[in-house]
Structure formats: structure tokens, C-alpha cells
Design an enzyme around this catalytic site. Structure first.
Site, PDB file in Angstrom:
ATOM      1  CE1 TYR A  93      18.218 -53.326 -25.327  1.00 51.12           C
ATOM      2  CE2 TYR A  93      18.534 -52.626 -27.596  1.00 51.12           C
ATOM      3  CZ  TYR A  93      18.219 -53.612 -26.687  1.00 51.12           C
ATOM      4  OH  TYR A  93      17.903 -54.874 -27.125  1.00 51.12           O
ATOM      5  CG  ASN A 116      12.659 -59.887 -18.565  1.00 52.14           C
ATOM      6  OD1 ASN A 116      12.183 -60.186 -17.472  1.00 52.14           O
ATOM      7  ND2 ASN A 116      11.904 -59.621 -19.608  1.00 52.14           N
ATOM      8  CB  CYS A 124      13.078 -57.544 -22.331  1.00 51.66           C
ATOM      9  SG  CYS A 124      12.852 -59.301 -22.630  1.00 51.66           S
ATOM     10  CG  HIS A 125       8.777 -58.220 -26.676  1.00 54.92           C
ATOM     11  ND1 HIS A 125       8.323 -58.665 -25.446  1.00 54.92           N
ATOM     12  CD2 HIS A 125       7.716 -57.642 -27.284  1.00 54.92           C
ATOM     13  CE1 HIS A 125       7.034 -58.370 -25.334  1.00 54.92           C
ATOM     14  NE2 HIS A 125       6.644 -57.746 -26.433  1.00 54.92           N
ATOM     15  CD  GLU A 151       3.626 -56.171 -27.677  1.00 54.22           C
ATOM     16  OE1 GLU A 151       4.028 -54.997 -27.703  1.00 54.22           O
ATOM     17  OE2 GLU A 151       3.954 -56.973 -26.782  1.00 54.22           O
TER      18      GLU A 151
END
Length: 165
Positions: A93, A116, A124-125, A151
């Protein structure tokens, strides 16, 4: 202009997908589906691309999105920057705040991150805490863990603190 709302169940759970004209304007988590409209062409494309993403066959999304139908100018700047985080990578962040404002507005960035409107496609993850722990996630930490594992981000535990590499 009338929006179309459709609920679809993926590996991650139920998602509420909303389109307006030729673009997706909202994707969020739903506990149980409500009444759905018939999916339009853009929602069908979105579902197809999300299925490819969850199966590991897609790293970027081609479906048109319009997050600008929601949010403040600051939130929109955060959502725009989120789209610059590459697949399979995470940032803190704090780093995200520095990219946007040149100083440490981590709380404001975290708040905008939580607002979001288009989850998963606007990633945003991929934003985690400075100490490499998960931080928060509107859909719940179990969903954030799943998205990161899709991912290729594997958790590592050191002294019961979860880190991602």
C-alpha cells in the site's frame, strides 16, 4: 441507459457482474445470487475471460471496463495505478501511495483500494502490507489468497507470519 446485472458462480464463489452499454462497470462478490438479467455480450465475454483467468490461461483482460462510472478523482487515480501492477506481482500500500501522490497516503490508498468497483480485473488483490502480509481484502482474505495463488504467488510462513514470494 440501463445496466445489466448477472450473477455467475466461479471457483472463487458467486460474482455479481454489471455492464452498461458495451463495458463492465462493476464486479463484486455475492453470498447468494439474486435475480439476474439475461447476460449481454460484454458479460458473456467477461465470464469467458474470468474462466480463462481462473484456469491459468489468461494474465490480462480484454473486456472493456468503465470504472469511471464510480468514485472520486483520488479513487479513480488509485484504480488506474492498480492496473499497472503486473500479473503475479504484488506491491505494498505504501509503494502504491508513493506512485500516486509522491508521499505516504497508505490509509487513503487502502480505502480507495477497498472501494474498487471491478474486482479481479482491476487487481486490488495484488496490494499487500509493507511487512509482506496480506493486509485486507473486500472479498475476504480467503479469496485474496486464492487470487494470488492463481497468479503463482505462493505463501511462506515464518514465525506464523504469512509472507508471499
Amino acid at each position: 441507459m440501463t445496466s445489466t446485472v448477472y450473477y455467475h458462480k466461479f471457483d472463487i464463489g458467486w460474482l455479481r457482474i454489471e455492464s452498461l452499454d458495451d463495458a463492465i462497470i462493476r464486479i463484486d462478490y455475492a453470498d447468494d445470487p439474486e435475480t439476474s438479467d439475461k447476460p449481454d455480450k460484454v458479460i458473456k465475454q467477461c465470464i469467458s475471460e474470468l474462466n480463462e483467468y481462473f484456469s491459468g490461461e489468461r494474465e490480462t483482460f480484454g473486456v472493456k471496463i468503465k470504472p469511471e462510472t464510480h468514485g472520486t478523482p483520488f479513487q479513480k487515480s488509485v484504480w488506474k495505478e492498480l492496473r499497472q501492477i503486473p500479473y503475479g506481482e504484488t506491491i505494498s500500500y505504501k509503494v502504491l501511495a508513493e506512485r500516486i501522490s509522491g508521499s505516504n497516503y497508505s490509509r487513503a490508498v487502502a480505502n480507495a483500494n477497498g472501494k474498487n468497483p471491478i474486482s479481479i480485473i482491476i487487481p486490488c488483490h495484488r496490494v499487500i502490507a509493507s511487512n509482506n502480509t496480506l493486509g485486507g481484502y473486500t472479498g475476504g482474505l480467503d479469496k485474496k489468497k486464492l487470487l494470488l495463488s492463481v497468479e503463482g504467488r505462493q505463501p511462506c510462513y515464518i514465525n506464523e507470519i504469512q509472507l508471499y514470494y
